[in-house]
Design an enzyme around this catalytic site. Structure first.
Site, mmCIF file in Angstrom:
data_model
loop_
_atom_site.group_PDB
_atom_site.id
_atom_site.type_symbol
_atom_site.label_atom_id
_atom_site.label_comp_id
_atom_site.label_asym_id
_atom_site.label_seq_id
_atom_site.Cartn_x
_atom_site.Cartn_y
_atom_site.Cartn_z
ATOM 1 N N ALA A 9 10.118 -0.810 13.732
ATOM 2 C CA ALA A 9 11.677 -1.076 13.922
ATOM 3 C C ALA A 9 11.877 -1.433 12.531
ATOM 4 O O ALA A 9 13.198 -2.188 12.383
ATOM 5 C CB ALA A 9 11.973 -2.126 14.643
ATOM 6 N N GLY A 10 11.267 -0.854 11.419
ATOM 7 C CA GLY A 10 11.745 -1.183 9.963
ATOM 8 C C GLY A 10 12.855 -0.132 9.639
ATOM 9 O O GLY A 10 13.739 0.012 10.500
ATOM 10 N N ARG A 81 2.288 0.424 0.210
ATOM 11 C CA ARG A 81 1.067 -0.272 -0.604
ATOM 12 C C ARG A 81 1.724 -1.358 -1.386
ATOM 13 O O ARG A 81 2.789 -1.270 -2.112
ATOM 14 C CB ARG A 81 0.680 0.924 -1.474
ATOM 15 C CG ARG A 81 -0.784 0.875 -2.116
ATOM 16 C CD ARG A 81 -1.282 2.047 -2.462
ATOM 17 N NE ARG A 81 -1.680 2.160 -3.696
ATOM 18 C CZ ARG A 81 -1.941 3.085 -4.563
ATOM 19 N NH1 ARG A 81 -1.554 4.371 -4.279
ATOM 20 N NH2 ARG A 81 -2.279 2.696 -5.688
ATOM 21 N N ARG A 87 -5.698 2.753 -2.362
ATOM 22 C CA ARG A 87 -5.330 3.947 -1.461
ATOM 23 C C ARG A 87 -6.267 3.600 0.054
ATOM 24 O O ARG A 87 -5.581 4.020 0.989
ATOM 25 C CB ARG A 87 -5.380 5.116 -2.021
ATOM 26 C CG ARG A 87 -4.249 5.715 -2.800
ATOM 27 C CD ARG A 87 -4.538 6.927 -3.329
ATOM 28 N NE ARG A 87 -3.369 7.248 -4.529
ATOM 29 C CZ ARG A 87 -2.135 7.509 -4.212
ATOM 30 N NH1 ARG A 87 -1.751 7.673 -3.009
ATOM 31 N NH2 ARG A 87 -1.310 7.491 -5.154
ATOM 32 N N ASN A 94 -3.248 1.164 7.761
ATOM 33 C CA ASN A 94 -2.193 2.158 8.245
ATOM 34 C C ASN A 94 -3.053 2.779 9.600
ATOM 35 O O ASN A 94 -2.271 2.978 10.639
ATOM 36 C CB ASN A 94 -1.244 3.082 7.429
ATOM 37 C CG ASN A 94 -0.216 2.335 6.818
ATOM 38 O OD1 ASN A 94 -0.086 1.181 7.135
ATOM 39 N ND2 ASN A 94 0.484 3.006 5.922
ATOM 40 N N ARG A 150 15.463 17.935 0.734
ATOM 41 C CA ARG A 150 15.841 17.348 -0.577
ATOM 42 C C ARG A 150 16.016 18.304 -1.611
ATOM 43 O O ARG A 150 16.821 18.433 -2.415
ATOM 44 C CB ARG A 150 14.481 16.547 -1.151
ATOM 45 C CG ARG A 150 14.338 15.219 -0.569
ATOM 46 C CD ARG A 150 13.327 14.216 -1.126
ATOM 47 N NE ARG A 150 13.329 13.117 -0.341
ATOM 48 C CZ ARG A 150 12.412 12.218 0.029
ATOM 49 N NH1 ARG A 150 11.242 12.505 -0.006
ATOM 50 N NH2 ARG A 150 12.898 10.802 0.259
ATOM 51 N N HIS A 174 2.415 16.469 2.242
ATOM 52 C CA HIS A 174 3.291 15.624 1.939
ATOM 53 C C HIS A 174 3.020 14.587 0.780
ATOM 54 O O HIS A 174 2.610 13.374 0.870
ATOM 55 C CB HIS A 174 3.859 14.582 3.126
ATOM 56 C CG HIS A 174 5.095 13.891 2.925
ATOM 57 N ND1 HIS A 174 6.287 14.324 2.317
ATOM 58 C CD2 HIS A 174 5.248 12.578 3.112
ATOM 59 C CE1 HIS A 174 6.986 13.491 2.270
ATOM 60 N NE2 HIS A 174 6.525 12.148 2.558
HETATM 61 N N1 LIG Z 1 6.739 11.143 6.375
HETATM 62 C C1 LIG Z 1 7.826 10.881 5.533
HETATM 63 O O1 LIG Z 1 8.520 11.781 5.253
HETATM 64 C C2 LIG Z 1 8.164 9.469 5.294
HETATM 65 C C3 LIG Z 1 9.242 9.183 4.710
HETATM 66 C C4 LIG Z 1 9.656 7.639 4.690
HETATM 67 C C5 LIG Z 1 8.667 6.785 5.286
HETATM 68 N N2 LIG Z 1 7.528 7.168 5.368
HETATM 69 C C6 LIG Z 1 6.547 6.126 5.982
HETATM 70 O O2 LIG Z 1 6.872 5.736 7.112
HETATM 71 C C7 LIG Z 1 6.525 4.106 7.208
HETATM 72 C C8 LIG Z 1 7.577 3.403 7.466
HETATM 73 O O3 LIG Z 1 8.425 3.230 6.420
HETATM 74 P P1 LIG Z 1 9.895 2.098 6.393
HETATM 75 O O4 LIG Z 1 10.584 2.575 5.439
HETATM 76 O O5 LIG Z 1 10.264 2.359 7.867
HETATM 77 O O6 LIG Z 1 8.886 0.942 6.351
HETATM 78 P P2 LIG Z 1 9.479 -0.740 6.920
HETATM 79 O O7 LIG Z 1 8.446 -1.609 6.285
HETATM 80 O O8 LIG Z 1 10.735 -0.792 6.659
HETATM 81 O O9 LIG Z 1 8.703 -0.614 8.359
HETATM 82 C C9 LIG Z 1 7.488 -0.548 9.016
HETATM 83 C C10 LIG Z 1 7.597 -1.606 10.166
HETATM 84 O O10 LIG Z 1 6.333 -1.296 10.910
HETATM 85 C C11 LIG Z 1 6.203 -2.592 11.491
HETATM 86 N N3 LIG Z 1 4.676 -2.875 11.821
HETATM 87 C C12 LIG Z 1 3.809 -3.255 11.002
HETATM 88 N N4 LIG Z 1 2.370 -3.352 11.844
HETATM 89 C C13 LIG Z 1 2.958 -2.862 12.943
HETATM 90 C C14 LIG Z 1 2.339 -2.684 14.355
HETATM 91 N N5 LIG Z 1 1.115 -2.985 14.347
HETATM 92 N N6 LIG Z 1 3.001 -2.475 15.309
HETATM 93 C C15 LIG Z 1 4.445 -1.970 15.390
HETATM 94 N N7 LIG Z 1 5.026 -2.163 14.273
HETATM 95 C C16 LIG Z 1 4.485 -2.645 13.228
HETATM 96 C C17 LIG Z 1 6.777 -3.541 10.189
HETATM 97 O O11 LIG Z 1 6.672 -4.809 10.882
HETATM 98 C C18 LIG Z 1 7.876 -2.946 9.981
HETATM 99 O O12 LIG Z 1 8.647 -3.497 10.593
HETATM 100 C C19 LIG Z 1 5.823 3.921 6.039
HETATM 101 O O13 LIG Z 1 4.337 4.476 6.069
HETATM 102 C C20 LIG Z 1 6.468 4.926 4.855
HETATM 103 O O14 LIG Z 1 5.482 5.569 3.825
HETATM 104 C C21 LIG Z 1 7.173 8.530 5.794
#
Ligand SMILES: NC(=O)c1ccc[n+]([C@@H]2O[C@H](COP(=O)([O-])OP(=O)(O)OC[C@H]3O[C@@H](n4cnc5c(N)ncnc54)[C@H](O)[C@@H]3O)[C@@H](O)[C@H]2O)c1
Length: 311
Positions: A9-10, A81, A87, A94, A150, A174
């Protein structure tokens, strides 16, 4: 009402919930490990619904039981990270988070279609499929819609043409080696290569490849979330409405494009069955080289995962 559970829920997870609720596409469950935060965000969003006149129910929780009978599960849980973190450390952390999220949600929603967002994206989608043992139709990674959006945004900024007229296709992994297909991209049917000078087009391609980093540098903390979450919403909508929408997504390759046993960004058809078809493009020599380079880079991360996690 359909039901979508979002794990993590980030920034991306809660913004996806926001867009989905605003569209009244589904009832939503936000799951996170942090106590109180998903509950607070869910309640806040639920309290916005009377103002916009939507009846989507939104809740946040730390308990996977609340995800029961979801049609779609969106996985955004993970960590970014941190300084000093390799990495491989990120991959391991993750992978543990995504693996657990996938198995826990599958227990409660055995028929769900999984949309994965957590990075490294192609490899986390691969992990989700391997851990859940689901058919490839039901595990799809989000990357290409964002990367293509984008590029479309940058073309719109350069030309002043409506984003609706601009069609760009970015395939591949990606990462920095993604493959923006300028030959297949167009503005209202006019090839992009005719509309823009080679210099301008190259600048747009380079900016697209570095699009994620550009936002990270501006934000200072965290990464992009409006466009990534909207890309997940487009995928969820296409699945729930059985739209047969062709968009670039990370899909499991089983011989298509000469690739096997890996996730990779290709054009797919999204419908009620999830990833219903992989669309095959013809590539010229230059595109084949870019595609192979990107595939090698994704394969390397897959191999690193296999040395860290047993499935
Ligand atoms: N594929 C894409 O195009 C793309 C684009 C943007 C972000 N991302 C990726 O998406 C992910 C999330 O990004 P974000 O900006 O929302 O990050 P964020 O840090 O805001 O949110 C991540 C959330 O995951 C939660 N979390 C951690 N461990 C957990 C668990 N075991 N169970 C449930 N929740 C857990 C954290 O508490 C946090 O609230 C990252 O890995 C980011 O790199 C991918």
């Amino acid at each position: 009402m359909n039901k979508i559970s979002i794990i993590g829920a980030g920034m991306t997870g809660s913004t996806a919930a926001h867009w989905l609720a605003e569209r009244e596409l589904a009832d939503l469950v936000l799951v996170d490990v942090v106590e109180g935060m998903p509950q607070g965000k869910g309640l806040d969003m639920a309290e916005a619904m009377p103002i916009i006149g939507r009846d989507a129910k939104v809740i946040g929780t730390n308990d996977y039981a609340a995800t029961r009978d979801s049609e779609i599960v969106i996985i955004t849980a993970g960590v970014a990270r941190k300084p000093g973190m390799s990495r491989d450390d990120l991959l391991k952390t993750n992978a543990e988070i995504v693996g657990k999220a996938a198995l826990e949600t599958l227990k409660h929603s055995p028929n769900a279609i999984f949309v994965v967002l957590t990075n490294p994206l192609d490899t986390m989608a691969y992990l989700t499929m391997k851990m859940t043992k689901l058919p490839r139709e039901r595990v799809i990674g989000q990357a290409g819609i964002l990367d293509s959006a984008r590029m479309r945004a940058f073309v719109a900024m350069e030309t002043g043409v409506s984003v609706e007229n601009i069609h760009c296709y970015v395939l591949g992994g990606h990462g920095d080696e993604m493959v923006p297909l300028t030959r297949h991209s167009n503005i209202a049917g006019i090839p992009l290569r005719e509309y823009l000078s080679a210099d301008k087009l190259e600048a747009i391609v380079n900016r697209t490849r570095k699009g994620g980093g550009e936002i990270v540098n501006l934000l200072k903390t965290g990464s992009a979330y409006y466009a990534p979450s909207m890309a997940c919403v487009q995928m969820a909508e296409a699945i729930l409405k059985d739209k047969k929408l062709i968009v670039p997504c990370a899909a499991y390759m089983d011989g298509e494009y000469g690739l096997k046993d890996m996730y990779f960004g290709v054009p797919v058809m999204l419908g009620g069955g999830g990833m219903e078809r992989i669309i095959q493009y013809d590539f010229d020599e230059e595109e084949k080289v870019m595609f192979a380079k990107s595939a090698a880079s994704v394969k390397e991360t897959h191999e690193a995962l296999k040395s860290l996690v047993k499935f």
